[in-house]
Write a protein that holds these residues in place. Sequence first.
Motif, PDB file in Angstrom:
ATOM      1  N   ASP A 134      17.329   4.474   0.206  1.00 23.33           N
ATOM      2  CA  ASP A 134      16.706   3.177   0.495  1.00 23.33           C
ATOM      3  C   ASP A 134      15.741   2.724  -0.590  1.00 23.33           C
ATOM      4  O   ASP A 134      15.708   1.549  -0.963  1.00 23.33           O
ATOM      5  CB  ASP A 134      16.027   3.189   1.874  1.00 23.33           C
ATOM      6  N   LEU A 135      14.957   3.661  -1.127  1.00 25.11           N
ATOM      7  CA  LEU A 135      13.975   3.279  -2.138  1.00 25.11           C
ATOM      8  C   LEU A 135      14.657   2.936  -3.463  1.00 25.11           C
ATOM      9  O   LEU A 135      14.246   2.009  -4.160  1.00 25.11           O
ATOM     10  CB  LEU A 135      12.958   4.415  -2.309  1.00 25.11           C
ATOM     11  N   SER A 136      15.727   3.671  -3.785  1.00 24.52           N
ATOM     12  CA  SER A 136      16.492   3.333  -4.996  1.00 24.52           C
ATOM     13  C   SER A 136      17.097   1.949  -4.839  1.00 24.52           C
ATOM     14  O   SER A 136      17.065   1.139  -5.764  1.00 24.52           O
ATOM     15  CB  SER A 136      17.616   4.338  -5.239  1.00 24.52           C
ATOM     16  N   ILE A 152       8.886   2.220  -8.581  1.00 30.01           N
ATOM     17  CA  ILE A 152       8.803   1.616  -7.253  1.00 30.01           C
ATOM     18  C   ILE A 152       8.074   2.608  -6.351  1.00 30.01           C
ATOM     19  O   ILE A 152       8.434   3.786  -6.309  1.00 30.01           O
ATOM     20  CB  ILE A 152      10.220   1.358  -6.677  1.00 30.01           C
ATOM     21  N   VAL A 153       7.056   2.136  -5.662  1.00 24.95           N
ATOM     22  CA  VAL A 153       6.272   3.028  -4.807  1.00 24.95           C
ATOM     23  C   VAL A 153       6.225   2.426  -3.410  1.00 24.95           C
ATOM     24  O   VAL A 153       6.008   1.218  -3.271  1.00 24.95           O
ATOM     25  CB  VAL A 153       4.823   3.169  -5.340  1.00 24.95           C
ATOM     26  N   THR A 154       6.449   3.218  -2.401  1.00 25.71           N
ATOM     27  CA  THR A 154       6.295   2.697  -1.047  1.00 25.71           C
ATOM     28  C   THR A 154       5.112   3.380  -0.380  1.00 25.71           C
ATOM     29  O   THR A 154       4.964   4.600  -0.448  1.00 25.71           O
ATOM     30  CB  THR A 154       7.598   2.832  -0.223  1.00 25.71           C
ATOM     31  N   LYS A 162      10.075   5.997  -6.911  1.00 25.91           N
ATOM     32  CA  LYS A 162      11.265   6.185  -7.721  1.00 25.91           C
ATOM     33  C   LYS A 162      10.967   5.590  -9.089  1.00 25.91           C
ATOM     34  O   LYS A 162      10.528   4.449  -9.188  1.00 25.91           O
ATOM     35  CB  LYS A 162      12.451   5.459  -7.060  1.00 25.91           C
ATOM     36  N   VAL A 163      11.160   6.375 -10.116  1.00 21.21           N
ATOM     37  CA  VAL A 163      10.983   5.852 -11.471  1.00 21.21           C
ATOM     38  C   VAL A 163      12.347   5.395 -11.974  1.00 21.21           C
ATOM     39  O   VAL A 163      13.308   6.168 -11.938  1.00 21.21           O
ATOM     40  CB  VAL A 163      10.407   6.929 -12.415  1.00 21.21           C
ATOM     41  N   PHE A 164      12.433   4.155 -12.419  1.00 20.07           N
ATOM     42  CA  PHE A 164      13.656   3.641 -13.037  1.00 20.07           C
ATOM     43  C   PHE A 164      13.450   3.603 -14.543  1.00 20.07           C
ATOM     44  O   PHE A 164      12.492   3.005 -15.025  1.00 20.07           O
ATOM     45  CB  PHE A 164      13.956   2.214 -12.539  1.00 20.07           C
ATOM     46  N   ILE A 171      16.013  10.884 -11.284  1.00 21.93           N
ATOM     47  CA  ILE A 171      15.752  11.816 -10.181  1.00 21.93           C
ATOM     48  C   ILE A 171      16.005  13.264 -10.567  1.00 21.93           C
ATOM     49  O   ILE A 171      15.749  14.171  -9.782  1.00 21.93           O
ATOM     50  CB  ILE A 171      16.592  11.465  -8.925  1.00 21.93           C
ATOM     51  N   GLY A 172      16.478  13.494 -11.783  1.00 21.98           N
ATOM     52  CA  GLY A 172      16.681  14.864 -12.254  1.00 21.98           C
ATOM     53  C   GLY A 172      17.966  15.478 -11.734  1.00 21.98           C
ATOM     54  O   GLY A 172      18.587  14.938 -10.814  1.00 21.98           O
ATOM     55  N   PRO A 173      18.357  16.628 -12.315  1.00 20.55           N
ATOM     56  CA  PRO A 173      19.658  17.230 -11.979  1.00 20.55           C
ATOM     57  C   PRO A 173      19.780  17.635 -10.512  1.00 20.55           C
ATOM     58  O   PRO A 173      20.876  17.654  -9.961  1.00 20.55           O
ATOM     59  CB  PRO A 173      19.750  18.457 -12.888  1.00 20.55           C
ATOM     60  N   SER A 174      18.662  17.949  -9.841  1.00 25.03           N
ATOM     61  CA  SER A 174      18.747  18.360  -8.435  1.00 25.03           C
ATOM     62  C   SER A 174      18.296  17.265  -7.478  1.00 25.03           C
ATOM     63  O   SER A 174      18.121  17.511  -6.291  1.00 25.03           O
ATOM     64  CB  SER A 174      17.905  19.616  -8.205  1.00 25.03           C
ATOM     65  N   GLY A 175      18.077  16.072  -8.010  1.00 22.95           N
ATOM     66  CA  GLY A 175      17.708  14.947  -7.146  1.00 22.95           C
ATOM     67  C   GLY A 175      16.307  15.048  -6.571  1.00 22.95           C
ATOM     68  O   GLY A 175      16.028  14.493  -5.519  1.00 22.95           O
ATOM     69  N   ARG A 176      15.374  15.739  -7.259  1.00 20.20           N
ATOM     70  CA  ARG A 176      14.032  15.917  -6.693  1.00 20.20           C
ATOM     71  C   ARG A 176      13.072  14.801  -7.072  1.00 20.20           C
ATOM     72  O   ARG A 176      11.974  14.729  -6.522  1.00 20.20           O
ATOM     73  CB  ARG A 176      13.465  17.261  -7.135  1.00 20.20           C
ATOM     74  N   GLY A 177      13.453  13.977  -8.025  1.00 16.85           N
ATOM     75  CA  GLY A 177      12.557  12.889  -8.451  1.00 16.85           C
ATOM     76  C   GLY A 177      12.371  11.885  -7.329  1.00 16.85           C
ATOM     77  O   GLY A 177      13.349  11.464  -6.735  1.00 16.85           O
ATOM     78  N   GLY A 178      11.137  11.522  -7.037  1.00 15.61           N
ATOM     79  CA  GLY A 178      10.886  10.564  -5.960  1.00 15.61           C
ATOM     80  C   GLY A 178      10.058  11.169  -4.856  1.00 15.61           C
ATOM     81  O   GLY A 178       9.957  10.603  -3.771  1.00 15.61           O
ATOM     82  N   GLU A 179       9.463  12.326  -5.108  1.00 16.37           N
ATOM     83  CA  GLU A 179       8.710  13.009  -4.047  1.00 16.37           C
ATOM     84  C   GLU A 179       7.218  13.091  -4.368  1.00 16.37           C
ATOM     85  O   GLU A 179       6.558  14.081  -4.063  1.00 16.37           O
ATOM     86  CB  GLU A 179       9.279  14.417  -3.812  1.00 16.37           C
TER      87      GLU A 179
END
Length: 343
Positions: A134-136, A152-154, A162-164, A171-179
Amino acid sequence: MSATAPAQAEGPSSGDLASRNVQRRAVEAVIWGMSGVNYDLMRQEMLRKTDAKVNQFLFWGRPLDWHNQTLTPNPDTLYFMAFLDTREVGPLVLDIPPANGGSLNARGAEREPEPVAGRVKAIWPGARIRVVNDLSAAGYGFLRHAHDDACIVTVSSGIGHKVFLDGKPAIGPSGRGGEIGHLRVDFSEEAPLCECGARGHLGALACGRAVPEQAVRLARRDPGAFARSSLAAPVAGQARRVDSHLVARTFKAGDPWAMALVGVLAAPLGQALAGIHAAVGVERFVIMGGFAQALGPAYLALVGQAAAASTWDFGQVWGRMLELGEMGDDAGLIGAGRLAARE
Ligand SMILES: [Zn+2]
């Protein structure tokens, strides 16, 4: 010293493995196909027996009875059902609102990763499916061009970001970006508990959910100031009962204690954003979410002050780098639509 070679246990041959693999694939195809066949039968029945058409929502006004021959009937559920066809109308965005007293596909409650793309693909074999967080999705809506950089910050009942970079979420290879919400910013023993179970995370200190806890801490430091504030009467002097609505109202009215409380809430967020800026240099921060929206531009100014105080002055002007995301709850829908049109 003696050495003996252990007798090799007879394993399955590669031919056995290959045929087992084929058999498993066949079973999966039948299982996946079942929901597709089931769904298509319902669509045909709708077109044959009701006035509804594709791309409309069908509401079942009564619980179903034995006449309904679907594979998994729920006799106590009033259904909403839609059969979507993108051939003529173009890309569609599906937005799933929070359930309110009802349920939406009970599997969602199991917190297992749901193979959404596979399920949709089973129904629409020819469609190009893209599942977006949703945030992406919201982020795509805020980008000014296909190669834009933004964060984008909620800030609502939790904090996410989420950094674009170059138009894509990093989000990095393991999808951890955004936490960023689970970054520890308070190392004291009495730091508030985060929903993840750890203490002192940004999400437990800086969003709407953090209000009662931070109100208690601030009131404890100077009980007289809280008692003199316009917040004390509505909560009968109990800081724990201060909620985000009361804070938003009194903050906008200029109550000094409310402003101090919002300053306490804004500070760790500003610090975290300064870290993101220092790490990747992104210069545009779009702050969305109900709590930030309710507090408005004066809140952004406090976040900016905290960010400026948290890092070296590279010449950045935080007042220009922070903005409120104005699309509200529709941001994800609009962004997903823009992404679909772009691809
Ligand atoms: Zn956490």
